[in-house]
Design an enzyme around this catalytic site. Structure first.
Site, PDB file in Angstrom:
ATOM      1  N   ASP A  67      41.209  44.523  38.275  1.00 52.43           N
ATOM      2  CA  ASP A  67      41.460  45.186  36.994  1.00 52.43           C
ATOM      3  C   ASP A  67      42.942  45.496  36.825  1.00 52.43           C
ATOM      4  O   ASP A  67      43.741  45.312  37.762  1.00 52.43           O
ATOM      5  CB  ASP A  67      40.599  46.457  36.865  1.00 52.43           C
ATOM      6  N   ASN A 136      33.255  58.547  39.804  1.00 54.26           N
ATOM      7  CA  ASN A 136      32.161  58.636  38.824  1.00 54.26           C
ATOM      8  C   ASN A 136      31.200  57.445  38.948  1.00 54.26           C
ATOM      9  O   ASN A 136      30.375  57.222  38.070  1.00 54.26           O
ATOM     10  CB  ASN A 136      32.712  58.752  37.395  1.00 54.26           C
ATOM     11  N   HIS A 138      32.084  54.198  39.134  1.00 52.00           N
ATOM     12  CA  HIS A 138      32.509  52.913  38.560  1.00 52.00           C
ATOM     13  C   HIS A 138      32.874  51.915  39.649  1.00 52.00           C
ATOM     14  O   HIS A 138      33.210  52.283  40.771  1.00 52.00           O
ATOM     15  CB  HIS A 138      33.645  53.089  37.538  1.00 52.00           C
ATOM     16  N   GLU A 143      33.133  51.569  33.640  1.00 48.66           N
ATOM     17  CA  GLU A 143      32.878  53.007  33.591  1.00 48.66           C
ATOM     18  C   GLU A 143      31.410  53.307  33.267  1.00 48.66           C
ATOM     19  O   GLU A 143      30.739  52.510  32.607  1.00 48.66           O
ATOM     20  CB  GLU A 143      33.762  53.629  32.506  1.00 48.66           C
TER      21      GLU A 143
HETATM   22  C1  GLP Z   1      40.355  52.788  40.458  1.00 48.04           C
HETATM   23  C2  GLP Z   1      40.044  51.299  40.483  1.00 48.04           C
HETATM   24  C3  GLP Z   1      38.758  50.998  41.201  1.00 48.04           C
HETATM   25  C4  GLP Z   1      38.702  51.766  42.510  1.00 48.04           C
HETATM   26  C5  GLP Z   1      38.719  53.232  42.214  1.00 48.04           C
HETATM   27  C6  GLP Z   1      38.551  54.109  43.434  1.00 48.04           C
HETATM   28  O1  GLP Z   1      39.822  53.435  39.357  1.00 48.04           O
HETATM   29  N1  GLP Z   1      40.004  50.724  39.179  1.00 48.04           N
HETATM   30  O2  GLP Z   1      38.645  49.598  41.408  1.00 48.04           O
HETATM   31  O3  GLP Z   1      37.563  51.417  43.232  1.00 48.04           O
HETATM   32  O4  GLP Z   1      39.964  53.503  41.601  1.00 48.04           O
HETATM   33  O5  GLP Z   1      39.764  54.639  43.827  1.00 48.04           O
HETATM   34  P1  GLP Z   1      40.008  55.459  45.145  1.00 48.04           P
HETATM   35  O6  GLP Z   1      39.860  54.490  46.255  1.00 48.04           O
HETATM   36  O7  GLP Z   1      41.418  55.932  44.986  1.00 48.04           O
HETATM   37  O8  GLP Z   1      39.017  56.550  45.179  1.00 48.04           O
END
Ligand code: GLP
Length: 255
Positions: A67, A136, A138, A143
């Site tokens: 993304d 959340n 995702h 989302e």
């Molecule tokens: C972002 C990314 C996701 C990732 C998520 C979790 O929002 N778009 O692909 O899995 O963060 O992040 P973290 O590992 O910092 O909790």
């Protein structure tokens, strides 16, 4: 869904790095889907260390980053493209022409999403998709909501997701873009194998829903119960709400 629980986040990251290196040894031209976020930082450090020791060879590997924030050019320090450069691609020998990114600054976002889908298709599809887990629920930037979008698309980020990404913008949540481009749920679920990495107590409730809960667009990761080849790498903190039908020790498995 195969669950593997490790004593610490470092152990989980190291085990996943070894698994990826083994997948590359089995298929040197592996097509790898890659996530961003805080969680994979340790994984990327391990992968770079494995390459240094001659245990992983990225020369023929193709990558697709999951993304990107909408409106950020490829040289913006908050972009996921720069994140990948800082944490992985700047530290390993991967062919730049085989590292694929969504262009957050593309003038025509729907066309950019179509281009990405076509590029994944042209590469023969994703062999191994690595995922993180949003607080959340995702995956990528898919989302929670009433519906999920199948293919790569433009998405409006929820407030908690923007807050969670503030560290990329010097802690300024307001600076996090409101929109992003993300691989869709079907794009992700069609990968030939998927491994999700989640660590820390903050992920425990989502992990419980993902593993034991109903399939619901309110928790996009719950759809990972459907493909056959899904593994979940957790540390003990992220696994604390899972039902332990079978006793497990470091990296033992339970359904
Ligand atoms: C972002 C990314 C996701 C990732 C998520 C979790 O929002 N778009 O692909 O899995 O963060 O992040 P973290 O590992 O910092 O909790």
């Amino acid at each position: 869904m195969r669950i593997r629980v490790f004593p610490s986040d470092r152990d989980a990251a190291a085990a996943l790095a070894h698994e990826i290196a083994a997948a590359i040894r089995a298929k040197p031209d592996l097509v790898l889907g890659l996530p961003t976020g805080r969680t994979p930082v340790l994984l990327y450090r391990e992968l770079a260390a494995l390459e240094k020791r001659g245990e992983a060879d990225f020369a023929r590997v193709t990558t697709f980053t999951l993304d990107e924030f909408l409106g950020l050019g490829s040289d913006h320090p908050g972009s996921y493209r720069q994140y990948m450069q800082r944490h992985l691609f700047g530290k390993i020998h991967v062919a730049p022409e085989r590292t694929h990114f969504l262009n957050g600054a593309a003038p025509d976002p729907p066309a950019e999403c179509e281009r990405y889908e076509a590029a994944i298709e042209a590469a023969g599809g994703i062999d191994l998709q690595i995922l993180g887990l949003g607080t959340n629920g995702h995956i990528g930037f898919n989302e929670p909501g009433d519906t999920l979008v199948a293919r790569t698309h433009r998405v409006t980020l929820r407030p908690e997701t923007r807050r969670a990404n503030a560290s990329l913008f010097d802690g300024h949540g307001d600076a996090v873009p409101h929109e992003a481009l993300s691989m869709g749920m079907a794009t992700i679920l069609h990968a030939r194998a998927i491994i999700l990495l989640a660590t820390g107590r903050g992920k425990a409730a989502c992990v419980e829903g993902m593993v034991h809960g109903p399939l619901t667009p309110r928790l996009p990761a719950s759809f990972l119960q459907t493909p056959r080849e899904v593994e979940v790498f957790l540390d003990e903190a992220a696994a604390e709400r899972l039902r332990k039908e079978k006793p497990f020790t470091s990296s033992s498995n339970f359904q």
